[in-house]
Design an enzyme around this catalytic site. Structure first.
Site: not given
Ligand code: GLP
Length: 245
Positions: A67, A136, A143
């Protein structure tokens, strides 16, 4: 789904790095799907170290990141692309033309997503998709919602997701773009194998819902239950909500 519960974040990073290294040893031209976020930081540190020690070769590998924020060009310091340059791409021998990213600054996001899906198909599909998970239950930027879009698409970020990404923007939540481009759950489920990584108590509820809950678009990661080759690698803290151990 198979679930591996390891002692801590370090053990999780070691195990997932070993999986990537083994994948590339068996299939040097493997196609990897890669995440950003805090979770894979130690994984990428281990892959950098392994590469420096001559234990992993990325020369033939192809990568597709999950992403990117909408509106950010690749060279924006808060872009996921910049994150990947800092943590992995700038340090290993990946061929530049085999690194693939959704272009957050593309003038036509719909065409950009179609281009990305076609590029994944042309590469022969993703062999190993590594995923983080949002508190979440989101994967990529898919989402929780009444329905989900299968292919790569323009996604709206949940308020909590903007908050958890605000570190990249100097802690300013309002500076976090409200939209992003993301692989869809279909893109992810078409990968031949998936490793979902989670560490810390903040992910315990999401992991419990993903592994033991109903398959529901309200917990996008729960759709991974429909895939036959998913490994969930978590530390003790992220496993705290699991009842079947
Ligand atoms: C982000 C990304 C995800 C990621 C997730 C967890 O918003 N879009 O691809 O896996 O949230 O992030 P983190 O590893 O910082 O908890």
């Amino acid at each position: 789904m198979t679930v591996r519960i390891l002692k801590d974040e370090k053990a999780v990073a070691r195990a997932v790095a070993a999986r990537v290294i083994a994948t590339l040893a068996a299939t040097p031209a493997a196609v990897l799907g890669l995440p950003t976020g805090r979770t894979p930081v130690q994984l990428y540190a281990r892959l950098r170290a392994a590469h420096a020690a001559g234990r992993v070769d990325f020369a033939q590998a192809t990568t597709f990141n999950l992403d990117e924020f909408l509106g950010l060009p690749a060279d924006h310091p808060a872009s996921y692309r910049a994150f990947m340059e800092t943590h992995l791409f700038g340090h290993v021998n990946l061929s530049r033309h085999r690194i693939h990213f959704l272009n957050g600054a593309a003038p036509d996001p719909v065409a950009e997503c179609a281009r990305y899906e076609a590029a994944i198909r042309r590469a022969g599909g993703i062999d190993l998709q590594i995923l983080g998970i949002g508190a979440n239950g989101h994967i990529g930027f898919n989402e929780p919602a009444a329905g989900l879009i299968g292919d790569s698409h323009l996604a709206r970020l949940a308020p909590g997701t903007r908050r958890s990404n605000s570190d990249l923007f100097g802690g300013r939540v309002r500076a976090v773009p409200p939209n992003a481009l993301s692989m869809g759950v279909g893109t992810i489920l078409r990968s031949r194998a998936v490793v979902l990584v989670a560490t810390g108590a903040g992910k315990a509820d999401a992991i419990a819902a993903t592994v033991e809950g109903l398959v529901t678009t309200r917990v996008p990661a729960s759709l991974l239950q429909l895939h036959e080759a998913v490994e969930v690698v978590v530390d003790q803290a992220a496993a705290a909500g699991l009842t079947r151990r």
